[in-house]
Design an enzyme around this catalytic site. Structure first.
Site, short mmCIF file in Angstrom:
data_model
loop_
_atom_site.label_atom_id
_atom_site.label_comp_id
_atom_site.label_asym_id
_atom_site.label_seq_id
_atom_site.Cartn_x
_atom_site.Cartn_y
_atom_site.Cartn_z
N CYS A 43 3.07 9.08 0.39
CA CYS A 43 1.63 8.84 0.40
C CYS A 43 1.17 9.37 1.75
O CYS A 43 1.42 8.76 2.78
CB CYS A 43 1.28 7.36 0.28
SG CYS A 43 -0.48 7.05 0.59
N CYS A 46 -1.82 6.89 3.42
CA CYS A 46 -1.51 5.59 4.05
C CYS A 46 -0.11 5.15 3.65
O CYS A 46 0.86 5.51 4.30
CB CYS A 46 -2.57 4.54 3.73
SG CYS A 46 -2.99 4.39 1.98
N SER A 47 0.03 4.40 2.53
CA SER A 47 1.35 3.90 2.16
C SER A 47 1.38 3.47 0.70
O SER A 47 2.11 2.56 0.34
CB SER A 47 1.73 2.72 3.05
OG SER A 47 0.68 1.75 3.00
N CYS A 48 0.58 4.13 -0.16
CA CYS A 48 0.54 3.76 -1.58
C CYS A 48 1.94 3.89 -2.17
O CYS A 48 2.65 4.86 -1.90
CB CYS A 48 -0.43 4.65 -2.34
SG CYS A 48 -2.14 4.47 -1.75
#
Lengths: 211, 113
Positions: free
Chosen positions: A115, A118-120
């Site tokens: 991702c 961000c951090s999906c």
């Protein structure tokens, strides 16, 4: 103040500070209590989430899905066609898997997931993401120099294997189906699931070790 | 172990601090309840990550969770009556409550008011 008193005061001070949560912990506690008072979230919801993601939900769910795909061609076809729908067969649908896509490794192709924003991450089937997945280094480099980054994970890919990098979003998340190790054709679903690691389903591991 | 790459040295998926888990729990709970969307959360977190990287903050889990908290505070300011000033004020009350409560006893907000 005598030396003794200074020491005693320092100890009291240290004790108080060890009891006092850190500044961000206090801010989280503050906003939680404000939201609970306003009826915007419940303490039970927060506690249940923390418990589930600290203990129950981990990459085992994803491993079960992959193991079944290896054994059952019909399930694999359904998974590749619509993973969000297919994982309902296990009851694993949940937050963050509304638009799940499964991508399959083959002799010619290797897939890896990131991702970049961000951090999906599909955490309802893979649990929490590892620290490196959230790092700026991984998020920027896996797109720019995928083979080099994969080599740092121990995945050395010859040039004839194509690399595909999948960039997750809040609404689109991915799971990699690694290749089934040779010699495991007669294994049961549970035996196979035990071989499948979290990193192999993100794509930063290619070969699964058969113990 | 010494030959592991920096990535594999950071392979843990365990929460280091309770507040790390709580900040994600609250954010996910508010996405589920519809206060803000998953896209808004990703955009706010992405913005914080970008700022942290621009400011060359350490590339660690701690920095990540600080970004998550800042993103949550931003979305709360925009979408609810809970703004940063309100959180500052409540946070100070909690701090006083912790300091006023003997170790081992439950900490109640009233103790800091």
């Amino acid at each position: 103040m005598s030396t003794f008193d200074s020491d005693a005061a320092a100890k009291v001070h240290a004790h108080l500070h060890s009891h006092l949560p850190s500044e961000p912990a206090l801010r989280v506690k503050a906003l939680e209590s404000l939201l609970v008072e306003r009826g915007m979230i419940s303490t039970e919801t927060i506690d249940a989430w923390v418990e589930a993601y600290s203990e129950e939900i981990g990459p085992k769910r994803g491993a079960q899905v992959v193991a079944r795909a290896w054994l059952d061609a019909g399930f694999k076809a359904r998974l590749l066609k619509n993973a969000a729908e297919a994982i309902k067969e296990f009851g694993f649908e949940g937050n963050a898997t509304g638009h799940l896509i499964a991508v399959e490794n083959t002799d010619q192709t290797h897939n890896a997931v990131v991702c970049t924003l961000c951090s999906c991450y599909p955490f309802s089937i893979l649990g929490m993401s590892p620290s490196w997945y959230k790092s700026a280094a991984y998020r920027s480099r896996i797109v720019r120099e995928p083979r080099k980054v994969l080599a740092e994970f121990g995945v050395e890919l010859p040039d004839e294997i194509a690399v595909k990098i999948w960039d997750s979003t809040a609404e689109l998340r991915y799971i990699v189906i690694p290749q089934q190790p040779k010699g495991t054709e007669s294994w049961t679903e549970d035996q196979l699931a035990a071989l499948i690691t979290r990193n192999s389903m993100i794509g930063t591991q290619r070969e699964l070790a058969v113990s | 172990m010494k030959n592991l790459s920096p990535f594999l040295k950071n392979d843990s998926a365990v929460f280091d601090q309770p507040w790390h888990a709580q900040v994600l729990a609250v954010a996910d709970g508010l996405v589920q309840s519809g206060l803000f969307s998953a896209n808004q959360w990703a955009a706010a977190l992405g913005q914080q990550r970008h700022e942290a990287e621009t400011q060359q903050k350490p590339d660690t889990a701690e920095t990540y969770y600080h970004c998550a908290l800042a993103a949550l505070e931003t979305l709360l300011s925009q979408n609810s009556g809970v703004d940063r000033a309100t959180i500052n004020q409540r946070s100070a009350i909690w701090a006083r409550a912790y300091l006023a409560t003997p170790h081992g006893q439950p900490v109640l907000l009233e103790a800091g008011e």
